[in-house]
Write a protein that holds these residues in place. Structure first.
Motif, PDB file in Angstrom:
ATOM      1  N   SER A  67      -4.872   6.404  -0.233  1.00 14.82           N
ATOM      2  CA  SER A  67      -3.957   5.286  -0.428  1.00 14.82           C
ATOM      3  C   SER A  67      -4.433   4.404  -1.570  1.00 14.82           C
ATOM      4  N   THR A  95       0.833  -1.201   0.000  1.00 14.77           N
ATOM      5  CA  THR A  95       0.000   0.000   0.000  1.00 14.77           C
ATOM      6  C   THR A  95       0.863   1.245   0.000  1.00 14.77           C
ATOM      7  N   ALA A 150       0.590   5.411   0.457  1.00 19.58           N
ATOM      8  CA  ALA A 150      -0.311   6.414   1.020  1.00 19.58           C
ATOM      9  C   ALA A 150       0.294   7.806   0.898  1.00 19.58           C
ATOM     10  N   SER A 173      -3.461   0.274  -3.171  1.00 19.76           N
ATOM     11  CA  SER A 173      -2.705  -0.969  -3.015  1.00 19.76           C
ATOM     12  C   SER A 173      -2.456  -1.621  -4.364  1.00 19.76           C
TER      13      SER A 173
END
Length: 191
Positions: free
Chosen positions: A174, A166, A168, A176
């Protein structure tokens, strides 16, 4: 009479336009400064952080040794070896006591991760605090989302079994991706 407010080393005039706006004073300044000074300020911050953490750090210079030590550090932190830019490295440092890492490059570079179709920009100074499966307070890394370059501030693998990593931003957004998208290109070509 106009007052001057200095934030991020840029003078901003405080006049009636700002006082009548429907947003808070600080968010207004941040909005006005977005993009204009962020790179310059982050570079100053990363350079000064490097000086602070340099004293008890393990420091390597030279492209070949820097590349090797960067891969070893990423492996030690259980992060993919292809996550950071390794071409054109001048210096790599790691302070084990604080977890601070820095990479100094000859020039700013862009890299496209083909498996996910994302362009990432790496500044001449990339810094972060690292721990097991995580890089936090990251500076010098931006990802292109549509037409905007977004600064990445945190990279982590929450659950290794999920196979996801992930990324952010400081604002809390964020995204993934599969960890396999960030494996080292040289290793893949050698298979």
């Amino acid at each position: 009479m106009r007052d001057r407010v200095y934030l991020y080393d840029l003078p901003i005039r405080s006049d009636s336009r700002h006082k009548d706006a429907n947003f808070s004073f600080w968010s207004g300044l941040k909005f006005q400064l977005a993009g204009r000074s962020e790179g310059r300020t982050r570079k100053k911050m990363s350079s000064s952080e490097i000086l602070v953490h340099r004293e008890h750090a393990e420091i390597h210079q030279g492209e070949a040794i820097c590349k090797k030590k960067s891969k070893e550090l990423l492996e030690k932190m259980s992060l993919p070896k292809g996550l950071l830019p390794l071409e054109g490295l001048v210096e790599v440092g790691y302070n084990d006591a604080t977890g601070f890492i820095w990479l100094t490059k000859k020039s700013k570079t862009e890299h496209t991760f083909r498996k996910i179709g994302r362009r990432v920009s790496y500044d001449t100074h990339v810094t972060a605090f690292v721990e097991e499966r995580r890089m936090r307070r990251l500076t010098g890394v931006k990802s292109k989302e549509l037409f905007i370059w977004v600064s990445i501030s945190d990279i982590h693998i929450g659950d290794p079994a999920s196979g996801k990593i992930t990324f952010a931003t400081a604002t809390g957004m964020s995204r993934s991706f599969p960890v396999s998208a960030f494996e080292d290109d040289e290793e893949e070509n050698g298979k």
